[in-house]
Design a protein around this motif. Structure first.
Motif, PDB file in Angstrom:
ATOM      1  N   THR A 100       0.820  -1.269  -0.100  1.00  0.00           N
ATOM      2  CA  THR A 100      -0.036  -0.047   0.068  1.00  0.00           C
ATOM      3  C   THR A 100       0.958   1.233   0.125  1.00  0.00           C
ATOM      4  OG1 THR A 100      -0.154  -0.141   2.585  1.00  0.00           O
ATOM      5  CG2 THR A 100      -1.632  -1.188   1.245  1.00  0.00           C
ATOM      6  N   ASP A 101       2.167   1.126   0.263  1.00  0.00           N
ATOM      7  CA  ASP A 101       2.872   2.141   0.465  1.00  0.00           C
ATOM      8  C   ASP A 101       3.866   2.786  -0.892  1.00  0.00           C
ATOM      9  OD1 ASP A 101       4.516   0.263   1.135  1.00  0.00           O
ATOM     10  OD2 ASP A 101       5.526   1.289   2.425  1.00  0.00           O
ATOM     11  N   ILE A 102       3.633   1.855  -1.700  1.00  0.00           N
ATOM     12  CA  ILE A 102       4.337   1.742  -3.106  1.00  0.00           C
ATOM     13  C   ILE A 102       3.286   2.174  -4.127  1.00  0.00           C
ATOM     14  CG2 ILE A 102       5.276   0.559  -5.230  1.00  0.00           C
ATOM     15  CD1 ILE A 102       6.635  -1.246  -3.193  1.00  0.00           C
ATOM     16  N   ILE A 125       7.324   2.243 -13.225  1.00  0.00           N
ATOM     17  CA  ILE A 125       8.173   3.189 -12.509  1.00  0.00           C
ATOM     18  C   ILE A 125       7.448   3.399 -11.188  1.00  0.00           C
ATOM     19  CG2 ILE A 125       8.565   5.914 -12.221  1.00  0.00           C
ATOM     20  CD1 ILE A 125      10.233   3.805 -14.809  1.00  0.00           C
ATOM     21  N   VAL A 126       8.034   3.228 -10.102  1.00  0.00           N
ATOM     22  CA  VAL A 126       7.321   3.352  -8.795  1.00  0.00           C
ATOM     23  C   VAL A 126       7.802   4.341  -7.866  1.00  0.00           C
ATOM     24  CG1 VAL A 126       6.660   0.759  -8.778  1.00  0.00           C
ATOM     25  CG2 VAL A 126       8.913   1.448  -7.704  1.00  0.00           C
ATOM     26  N   GLU A 127       7.040   4.761  -7.024  1.00  0.00           N
ATOM     27  CA  GLU A 127       7.482   5.640  -5.937  1.00  0.00           C
ATOM     28  C   GLU A 127       7.391   5.028  -4.538  1.00  0.00           C
ATOM     29  OE1 GLU A 127       6.628  10.221  -6.523  1.00  0.00           O
ATOM     30  OE2 GLU A 127       5.032   9.474  -5.145  1.00  0.00           O
ATOM     31  N   LYS A 136      10.211  11.341   6.112  1.00  0.00           N
ATOM     32  CA  LYS A 136       9.714  10.369   4.902  1.00  0.00           C
ATOM     33  C   LYS A 136       9.918  11.251   3.494  1.00  0.00           C
ATOM     34  CE  LYS A 136       5.584   9.193   4.404  1.00  0.00           C
ATOM     35  NZ  LYS A 136       4.353   8.197   4.280  1.00  0.00           N
ATOM     36  N   THR A 137      10.547  10.522   2.597  1.00  0.00           N
ATOM     37  CA  THR A 137      10.432  11.097   1.159  1.00  0.00           C
ATOM     38  C   THR A 137      10.174  10.130   0.273  1.00  0.00           C
ATOM     39  OG1 THR A 137      12.445  12.525   2.078  1.00  0.00           O
ATOM     40  CG2 THR A 137      11.990  12.203  -0.565  1.00  0.00           C
ATOM     41  N   PRO A 138       9.206  10.322  -0.864  1.00  0.00           N
ATOM     42  CA  PRO A 138       9.059   9.478  -1.666  1.00  0.00           C
ATOM     43  C   PRO A 138      10.046   9.541  -2.836  1.00  0.00           C
ATOM     44  CG  PRO A 138       7.445  11.324  -1.939  1.00  0.00           C
ATOM     45  CD  PRO A 138       8.199  11.611  -0.578  1.00  0.00           C
TER      46      PRO A 138
END
Length: 144
Positions: A100-102, A125-127, A136-138
């Protein structure tokens, strides 16, 4: 971009790459325990070199500086997941998407739709969130 700027700029991408690599390895281990199957044959990763970043930016008509690289390139860090079978590629993609955090920014399925030269792969391409001392930094990474 100076060498010093590159070293500072690239560090968060290296951290993002470590993060995604651990996630893929954990998924593979869990899959192995549950299904007695090894979907992943091999994992490779890479960070784009300074010269490669600059050349790509210039080729696309951008300034070859840190800001342009951060804003315009999505493949500074990349991981290649090599699977035994095509069905395993789709299983790994599905498992990554369930995290869920990708955030999936872009997908290209060159397996179902090979390139004219015959190239077949699945690109995402994922964040992914990376936790630093400041918070936290994406960060973006390419998964193939």
């Amino acid at each position: 971009m100076t060498e010093e700027e590159y070293v500072v700029f690239i560090q968060p991408y290296e951290d993002a790459l470590k993060n995604i690599r651990v996630r893929v390895e954990v998924l593979n281990d869990d899959y192995r325990r549950k299904y007695q199957n090894y979907p992943i044959h091999h994992v490779q990763d890479r960070i784009k070199k300074k010269e490669s970043i600059e050349q790509k930016l210039i080729r696309r008509g951008y300034e070859s500086d840190v800001e342009s690289a951060r804003d315009c390139l999505t493949d500074i860090s990349g991981i290649r997941v090599i699977c035994y079978f095509v069905r395993d590629i789709y299983a790994v993609v599905s498992l990554l998407k369930k995290q869920t955090d990708i955030v999936v920014i872009k997908e290209c399925d060159y397996i179902s739709n090979p390139k004219p030269n015959g190239y077949r792969s699945y690109h995402m391409i994922v964040e992914i969130p990376v936790f630093f001392a400041e918070g936290k930094t994406p960060m973006r990474a390419e998964v193939q």
